[in-house]
Write a protein that holds these residues in place. Structure first.
Motif, mmCIF file in Angstrom:
data_model
loop_
_atom_site.group_PDB
_atom_site.id
_atom_site.type_symbol
_atom_site.label_atom_id
_atom_site.label_comp_id
_atom_site.label_asym_id
_atom_site.label_seq_id
_atom_site.Cartn_x
_atom_site.Cartn_y
_atom_site.Cartn_z
ATOM 1 N N VAL A 152 4.215 2.682 -2.923
ATOM 2 C CA VAL A 152 3.032 2.728 -1.357
ATOM 3 C C VAL A 152 3.369 3.319 -0.588
ATOM 4 O O VAL A 152 4.467 3.626 0.024
ATOM 5 N N LEU A 168 5.529 -5.585 -3.939
ATOM 6 C CA LEU A 168 4.642 -5.936 -2.710
ATOM 7 C C LEU A 168 2.987 -5.502 -3.306
ATOM 8 O O LEU A 168 2.668 -4.446 -3.243
ATOM 9 N N PRO A 169 2.801 -7.050 -3.272
ATOM 10 C CA PRO A 169 1.937 -7.114 -3.273
ATOM 11 C C PRO A 169 0.408 -6.408 -2.824
ATOM 12 O O PRO A 169 0.722 -6.415 -1.556
ATOM 13 N N PRO A 170 -0.887 -6.161 -3.201
ATOM 14 C CA PRO A 170 -1.870 -5.218 -2.925
ATOM 15 C C PRO A 170 -2.788 -5.922 -2.473
ATOM 16 O O PRO A 170 -2.269 -7.475 -2.515
ATOM 17 N N PHE A 171 -3.931 -6.336 -0.779
ATOM 18 C CA PHE A 171 -4.293 -6.717 -0.809
ATOM 19 C C PHE A 171 -5.126 -7.439 -2.022
ATOM 20 O O PHE A 171 -5.856 -8.193 -1.389
ATOM 21 N N GLU A 198 7.672 0.129 -6.783
ATOM 22 C CA GLU A 198 7.173 -1.575 -6.990
ATOM 23 C C GLU A 198 6.759 -1.858 -8.450
ATOM 24 O O GLU A 198 5.992 -0.344 -9.488
ATOM 25 N N ARG A 216 -3.758 5.229 2.898
ATOM 26 C CA ARG A 216 -3.962 4.786 3.933
ATOM 27 C C ARG A 216 -2.950 3.242 3.349
ATOM 28 O O ARG A 216 -3.994 2.802 2.895
ATOM 29 N N GLY A 217 -2.066 2.450 2.726
ATOM 30 C CA GLY A 217 -1.734 2.019 2.324
ATOM 31 C C GLY A 217 -2.449 2.213 0.017
ATOM 32 O O GLY A 217 -2.347 0.899 -0.454
ATOM 33 N N GLY A 218 -2.242 3.781 -0.478
ATOM 34 C CA GLY A 218 -2.765 3.475 -1.657
ATOM 35 C C GLY A 218 -1.374 3.552 -2.132
ATOM 36 O O GLY A 218 -0.330 4.019 -1.737
ATOM 37 N N VAL A 262 4.397 -3.465 -10.025
ATOM 38 C CA VAL A 262 3.182 -3.035 -10.355
ATOM 39 C C VAL A 262 2.345 -1.166 -11.085
ATOM 40 O O VAL A 262 2.326 -1.146 -11.231
ATOM 41 N N GLU A 263 3.253 -1.059 -9.579
ATOM 42 C CA GLU A 263 3.298 0.892 -9.607
ATOM 43 C C GLU A 263 3.513 1.199 -10.952
ATOM 44 O O GLU A 263 3.883 2.694 -11.826
ATOM 45 N N ARG A 282 1.387 0.883 -13.533
ATOM 46 C CA ARG A 282 0.368 2.088 -13.412
ATOM 47 C C ARG A 282 1.127 3.129 -13.806
ATOM 48 O O ARG A 282 -0.557 3.966 -14.153
ATOM 49 N N ILE A 303 1.252 14.496 -2.478
ATOM 50 C CA ILE A 303 -0.147 14.033 -2.457
ATOM 51 C C ILE A 303 -0.214 13.979 -1.118
ATOM 52 O O ILE A 303 0.300 12.572 -0.989
ATOM 53 N N ALA A 346 -5.029 9.040 0.566
ATOM 54 C CA ALA A 346 -5.107 8.207 -0.138
ATOM 55 C C ALA A 346 -3.145 7.742 0.153
ATOM 56 O O ALA A 346 -2.320 6.644 -0.288
#
Lengths: 621, 197
Positions: free
Chosen positions: B11, B99-102, B75, B45-47, B77-78, B81, B39, B43
């Motif tokens: 992240v 690190l849960p996304p918003f 992380e 900003r918190g992405g 979840v990543e 993904r 990259i 991408a």
């Protein structure tokens, strides 16, 4: 001293593509550089800026962040016509803005080397479209260089200056994200001598493009094209490698994918590869000779089938009937970037090679994953401005927006971005949307984007009696692309003091009578001011002034004072989370919580909470 | 030399790009052919931030789907993904601290249960090394050194052609002085955690 300023030859460093451009420019003795930042080009100007700032006694070039790409191109044109080696950088859509000067600069030509970087973004990692700027070489008649990776990028930057002087024309250096943002080992040549002053010899029959002059200049440009084509025919930047009866014609980063594919397929002795590095003008004779030596050709180029169509036309002219393909079903797409596997698969399929690669995992049983879209930072003032505007106009207004971090206002729960096409379009499209629908229009633009191309739209709106409210989000920097200075700040990129251009003064000077500057973190006062602006008939402007917190922390670090939720007071309305979605907030057992490591204490949520349950950490003691 | 395709994912702000860059520099120093890709821009900003390091002579700067030899994820979840980049022989090294996304914070989607996520990954790939790297970063006294912890883990189990001492030299050269000790400690803790995993 920075490694990029190593004076001597021989060292090898792992360089980002964009750093390689800078080193190339330094080796070529660049004396003048202009830009407008934009991904994936931004590290070129940012590196030039940093070197200037950190080693003012070691670098000799002049550098500026210009207000927009057209201005950057024109300023660079002045320097190059004035006799200095000049670099001008921008992203692909920036060249649209700069296309007007470029087309006619091709007629006048330049008196010293001028390299124009156009950084394309296939797959749209950070752009509003994925246009193929190789068309600009065809449109302008200017030569184009297309590197496959950082090492070539450095070499081609150096060569670009030389070629530019040989032809007396600006040269286009066209990259893509995967070239700009790749790192590989790059070997240094010595730094070049920098000529910082030159003489301009007046010559209206070359430099003043009235119709009678330009009629002659166009013929001259066509002659230069022939000269450039002869250079392209002989250039070792257009090498043929491998052997065999099958042919691949390739340019850009795809050349690397092709090499890896032929390695993987063990097909180096069956496939000949023509790589186009000096990709415009096309080396037509070389291509025809290549076509005559093979039985079947595949053209590998990202985005549009430009080379493919040219190669097919050449085959027709020369009565060659070998199969030539590129785009099409089962082959390559006109959309998105390529990757090694795709290129290998298409080569294998088209030429009939067998390959057993790794198999994708079966992942259809993957649990549902929460998305992680980019988001405005904790404490971002844009969030507060959006909140205040929504309190005034609800969900009914139309919100043209613009290019910058604030485009992220698109995402729920803010959901306040309805139309964006390019830099500056927020201002100009507002009048059209309002007149077409009769609806309330409140549009958003950042300070840097306003200076870039919002001003002319605002003049138009005032003159033509449009009716909308423009919110200028003034965070004192160009945040999205990495905090470059803009005309609203107090020093130039050279570090010299400059006249602070007062945004409110500019807006008033353009004829806007209703202008209010707000502090967005003062929520109630902001809402009042926005109400008045929206009620005003005609064009009104709100300037929402608050420094970008990332930038603020960098230039003047101060301690954060995070807030926390008093769980006794919190009744679980969750307005704080549902209406602003700050990344520092999360929900636990039906109540709002704040991550103290992320909260910077902007106090927006504290002002929204109906129970006044959000307080600074220390006040809770 | 055998090509090794390594994908780093995390992240924005976790230091993933720096990890790739340092590994690239260590490879160059050790004479191992290397290409790195990153990259930048929107991408970040918190992405999700992804980078790749290709060791051993591949020219392409990116890794295609199903072709990563090693995935290093910051992380959980990543990690899930990015499994499209994996094949059945892939080595996956993952930090287990979420690190849960918003989107989770605002209730748009639930965060998958960490234990089940780990079980799921283990089933799919050749080898999984999973541990709470953030805890080790905190133990090393630099909470931002998760990237060093994961580099350590990568060197413990990745069979890289780059010597550990070259990697450490690059960490030393590229860390701010006050972080050198913590970063090297983080590297060692990550190395030990993975070696014993």
């Amino acid at each position: 001293m920075d490694k990029l300023l190593t004076p001597s030859a021989g060292q090898t460093h792992l360089l980002l593509g964009n750093e390689a451009i800078v080193r190339g420019a330094l080796e070529a003795g660049v004396a003048f550089a202009t830009c407008y930042p934009g991904t994936p080009s931004s590290e070129v100007p940012d590196t030039l800026y940093r070197l200037r700032k950190e080693s003012p006694d070691k670098v000799k070039y002049y550098f500026e962040y210009s207000t927009n790409e057209k201005v950057a191109m024109e300023c660079a044109a002045g320097a190059a016509v004035g006799g200095l080696r000049t670099l001008c950088t921008m992203k692909h859509v920036g060249l649209n803005v700069a296309a007007d000067p470029l087309m006619t600069l091709a007629y006048t030509g330049v008196n010293a080397g001028m390299v124009v970087l156009t950084a394309d973004d296939p797959s749209l990692f950070s752009s509003q479209n994925e246009q193929d700027n190789r068309f600009y070489a065809r449109l302008s008649g200017l030569p184009m260089l297309e590197p496959a990776g950082p090492a070539e990028l450095k070499a081609m930057t150096v060569y670009g200056f030389k070629l530019s002087e040989e032809l007396g024309l600006p040269v286009l250096l066209r990259t893509t994200t995967r070239v700009n943002h790749a790192r590989e080992s790059v070997t240094f040549a010595p730094l070049g001598k920098v000529k910082t002053k030159a003489e301009f010899k007046k010559n209206p029959f070359r430099f003043v493009t009235v119709p009678a002059v330009s009629r002659q200049l166009h013929l001259k440009l066509l002659k230069s094209y022939e000269q450039a084509q002869a250079i392209s025919e002989a250039s070792d930047l257009n090498p043929i490698t491998g052997k065999g009866k099958l042919g691949v014609i390739v340019s850009g980063v795809s050349a690397n994918y092709v090499q890896d594919a032929l390695d993987d397929l063990g097909a180096k002795n069956q496939v000949k590869v023509l790589k186009l590095g000096l990709s415009w003008p096309l080396p037509e004779k070389k291509i025809v000779k290549f076509l005559k030596a093979v039985e079947k050709v595949l053209v590998v180029e990202e985005l549009e089938p430009i080379v493919e169509q040219a190669v097919k036309a050449l085959a027709q002219q020369n009565r060659l009937d070998l199969p030539i393909a590129g785009k099409g079903p089962g082959l390559f797409s006109r959309a998105y970037e390529y990757n090694p596997r795709l290129v290998r698969d298409v080569i294998a399929h088209y030429f009939g090679f067998k390959y057993k690669g790794t198999t994708a995992l079966k992942l259809d049983d993957t649990p549902n994953l929460p998305g992680r879209p980019p988001n405005l930072c904790p404490g971002c003032p844009h969030r507060a401005t959006y909140y205040a505007v929504k309190q005034v106009v609800g969900d009914q207004a139309i919100h043209p927006t613009d290019i910058g971090c604030y485009t992220l206002g698109l995402l729920p729960p803010i959901s306040m971005a309805d139309f964006v096409i390019c830099m500056g379009s927020s201002v100009s499209s507002s009048g059209g949307l309002n007149r077409a629908t009769g609806k309330k229009v409140v549009s958003f633009i950042g300070d840097s984007t306003f200076f870039h191309s919002g001003i002319t739209g605002l003049i138009n709106a005032v003159h033509n009696n449009h009716d909308f409210t423009l919110v200028i989000l003034d965070n004192g920097t160009t945040a999205m692309t990495g905090h470059q200075p803009n005309p609203g700040v107090d020093t130039t990129a050279m570090g010299d003091p400059t006249t602070h251009i007062d945004l409110e003064g500019v807006v008033r000077g353009l004829g806007v009578t209703h202008v209010t500057t707000i502090k967005p973190f003062k929520v109630r006062a902001s809402i009042e001011a926005i109400k008045e602006a929206v009620d005003h008939k005609g064009v009104s402007v709100i300037i929402s002034k608050e420094i970008c917190p990332l930038f603020g922390r960098r230039i003047a670090p101060k301690s954060r004072k995070p807030f926390q939720v008093n769980l006794d007071k919190c009744k679980g309305h969750l307005d704080c989370i549902n209406k602003v979605a700050c990344p520092a907030m999360f929900k636990e057992e039906g109540k709002a919580r704040i991550n103290p490591l992320q909260c910077i204490g902007c106090a927006l949520c504290a002002q929204i909470c109906p129970e006044n349950a959000i307080l600074p950490v220390k006040a809770e003691g | 030399m055998k090509t090794q395709r390594i994908v780093n994912v995390g992240v924005g702000g976790q230091g993933n790009l720096l990890a790739s860059n340092l590994l690239g520099q260590a490879a160059l120093e050790a004479g191992v052919p290397v290409v790195v890709s990153e990259i930048h821009g929107m991408a970040q900003r918190g992405g999700v931030v992804e980078s790749a390091v290709l060791l051993g002579g591949a020219k392409s700067p990116i890794v295609s789907d199903a072709e990563a030899d090693i995935i290093v994820s910051f992380e959980p979840v990543e990690t899930l993904r990015i499994l499209n980049k994996a094949h059945k022989g892939t080595l996956v090294i993952t930090n287990t601290r979420p690190l849960p996304p918003f989107t989770v914070a605002i209730g748009q989607a639930p965060y998958p249960k960490p234990d089940e996520a780990i079980k799921f990954i283990k089933k799919k790939v050749g080898r999984l090394v999973a541990f709470d790297g953030q805890e080790l970063a905190e133990k090393a006294k630099n909470p931002l050194s998760l990237n060093m912890v994961l580099l350590g883990a990568l060197f413990a189990v990745g069979e890289l052609p780059v010597p550990v001492k070259t990697m450490k030299k690059m960490i030393k050269q590229n860390s701010k002085e006050r972080f050198v000790e913590a970063n090297l400690k983080a590297f060692d803790l990550g190395f030990q955690a993975a070696a014993g995993n």
